[in-house]
Design an enzyme around this catalytic site. Structure first.
Site, PDB file in Angstrom:
ATOM      1  NE  ARG A  59      -2.797  -1.642  -0.614  1.00 25.90           N
ATOM      2  CZ  ARG A  59      -2.483  -2.891  -0.983  1.00 25.90           C
ATOM      3  NH1 ARG A  59      -2.337  -3.848  -0.108  1.00 25.90           N
ATOM      4  NH2 ARG A  59      -2.297  -3.171  -2.255  1.00 25.90           N
ATOM      5  CD  GLN A  91     -13.569   7.040   8.418  1.00 26.17           C
ATOM      6  OE1 GLN A  91     -13.898   5.980   8.946  1.00 26.17           O
ATOM      7  NE2 GLN A  91     -14.333   7.628   7.530  1.00 26.17           N
ATOM      8  CG  ASN A  92      -9.018   8.019   3.180  1.00 27.02           C
ATOM      9  OD1 ASN A  92      -9.788   7.167   3.621  1.00 27.02           O
ATOM     10  ND2 ASN A  92      -9.350   8.874   2.236  1.00 27.02           N
ATOM     11  CG  HIS A 109      -8.765   5.223  10.993  1.00 29.28           C
ATOM     12  ND1 HIS A 109      -9.798   4.828  10.164  1.00 29.28           N
ATOM     13  CD2 HIS A 109      -9.333   5.414  12.215  1.00 29.28           C
ATOM     14  CE1 HIS A 109     -10.940   4.793  10.867  1.00 29.28           C
ATOM     15  NE2 HIS A 109     -10.679   5.159  12.102  1.00 29.28           N
ATOM     16  CB  CYS A 136      13.759   2.519  15.291  1.00 27.10           C
ATOM     17  SG  CYS A 136      13.097   4.081  15.930  1.00 27.10           S
ATOM     18  CB  THR A 177     -16.698   7.454   5.120  1.00 19.99           C
ATOM     19  OG1 THR A 177     -16.643   6.433   6.127  1.00 19.99           O
ATOM     20  CG2 THR A 177     -17.566   8.606   5.590  1.00 19.99           C
ATOM     21  CB  SER A 178     -19.071   2.399   4.070  1.00 17.06           C
ATOM     22  OG  SER A 178     -18.173   2.032   5.098  1.00 17.06           O
ATOM     23  CG  ASN A 202     -20.544   7.628   0.322  1.00 18.87           C
ATOM     24  OD1 ASN A 202     -19.333   7.772   0.269  1.00 18.87           O
ATOM     25  ND2 ASN A 202     -21.108   6.488   0.662  1.00 18.87           N
TER      26      ASN A 202
END
Ligand code: APR
Length: 237
Positions: A59, A91-92, A109, A136, A177-178, A202
């Site tokens: 991704r 939220q993406n 998120h 890291c 968004t759903s 939407n």
């Protein structure tokens, strides 16, 4: 029509769909061929960290192949020109709002382009492959990075700031968004409770569509620029 000063906007996967980023809940119920619980839970990471790391590595690599679309750009333009307060909550985990120029932006998120070190608890910008177990950037320890993504069962980021913004906004707008995942799915009810107008844009009615004062159905790349033009010229929702 109510005088609108403070706007809170929530976006979901649908706003990035026209950029070529897959939404989570496709017709087959899978996310890029995986069940969400196999790649987006702490349990999945504990069970098979390699699968989860490779999934998010793909991704993350995909970000270089996609670009912000007209909807992302219109929201950045709105932020630049809007005289009142504005907060964009996404939220993406992609970086398309950032690349479009949005700055008053919260990734509730998490973000693909951030790494969270479970050894030192530091978060660092990240562009590579975590499956290769890199060190890291902050503590130099190997093998402790995880995607800085909020998985199912984990607490979304910046909830206090979001809840405060919802109590203060005059207009709450939900895009792409759903409405299947809380707490984001409940933002419309909070905003309404505190007196905001509410608008949904939407492709099809979300699960909480009936909570909105107004719903516009169609592609974000068309609806959002038209709405931004409308609100900038008339201040209407
Ligand atoms: N324009 C507008 N809306 C669209 C478009 C488009 N071009 N294409 C798809 N949509 C709509 C779909 O109809 C759907 O209602 O976008 C919505 C996307 O819903 P989901 O795939 O469920 O994505 P989202 O609501 O963002 O998911 C919420 O679930 O898995 C978790 O953490 C993940 O942030 C994600 C959360």
């Amino acid at each position: 029509m109510k005088d609108i000063q403070n706007i809170v906007i929530l976006t979901g996967a649908g706003i990035s769909a026209e950029s070529g980023v897959a939404t989570f809940r496709g017709p087959d119920g899978l996310w890029e061929g995986h069940r969400v619980e196999d790649v987006a839970t702490p349990e999945a990471f504990a069970r098979d960290s390699d699968l989860v790391q490779k999934f998010y590595d793909e991704r993350r690599a995909q970000l270089a192949t996609v670009a912000p679309n007209a909807a992302h750009l219109a929201l950045a333009e709105l932020e630049a020109k809007w005289p009142g307060d504005l907060l964009l909550i996404t939220q993406n985990v992609d970086d398309l709002h950032d690349r479009a120029g949005s700055q008053k932006l919260l990734h509730m998120h998490g973000e693909l382009s951030s790494a969270w070190c479970l050894a030192c608890d530091g978060r660092s910008p990240f562009t590579g492959q975590m499956a290769l177990d890199p060190a890291c950037p902050q503590c130099d320890q190997f093998g402790h990075l995880r995607p800085d993504i909020v998985w199912f069962g984990e607490m979304p980021y910046q909830m206090e700031r979001i809840e405060l913004a919802l109590t203060q906004c005059d207009l709450f707008v939900s895009i792409g968004t759903s409405g299947a995942v809380y707490p984001a799915a409940g933002f419309v009810q909070s905003a309404r409770h505190y007196g905001a107008e509410t608008l949904e844009m939407n492709l099809d009615p979300s699960e909480g569509s009936f909570h909105f004062h107004q719903s516009r159905m169609g592609r974000a790349g068309e609806l959002v620029p038209a709405w931004v033009e409308e609100i900038l010229s008339h201040g209407l929702c």
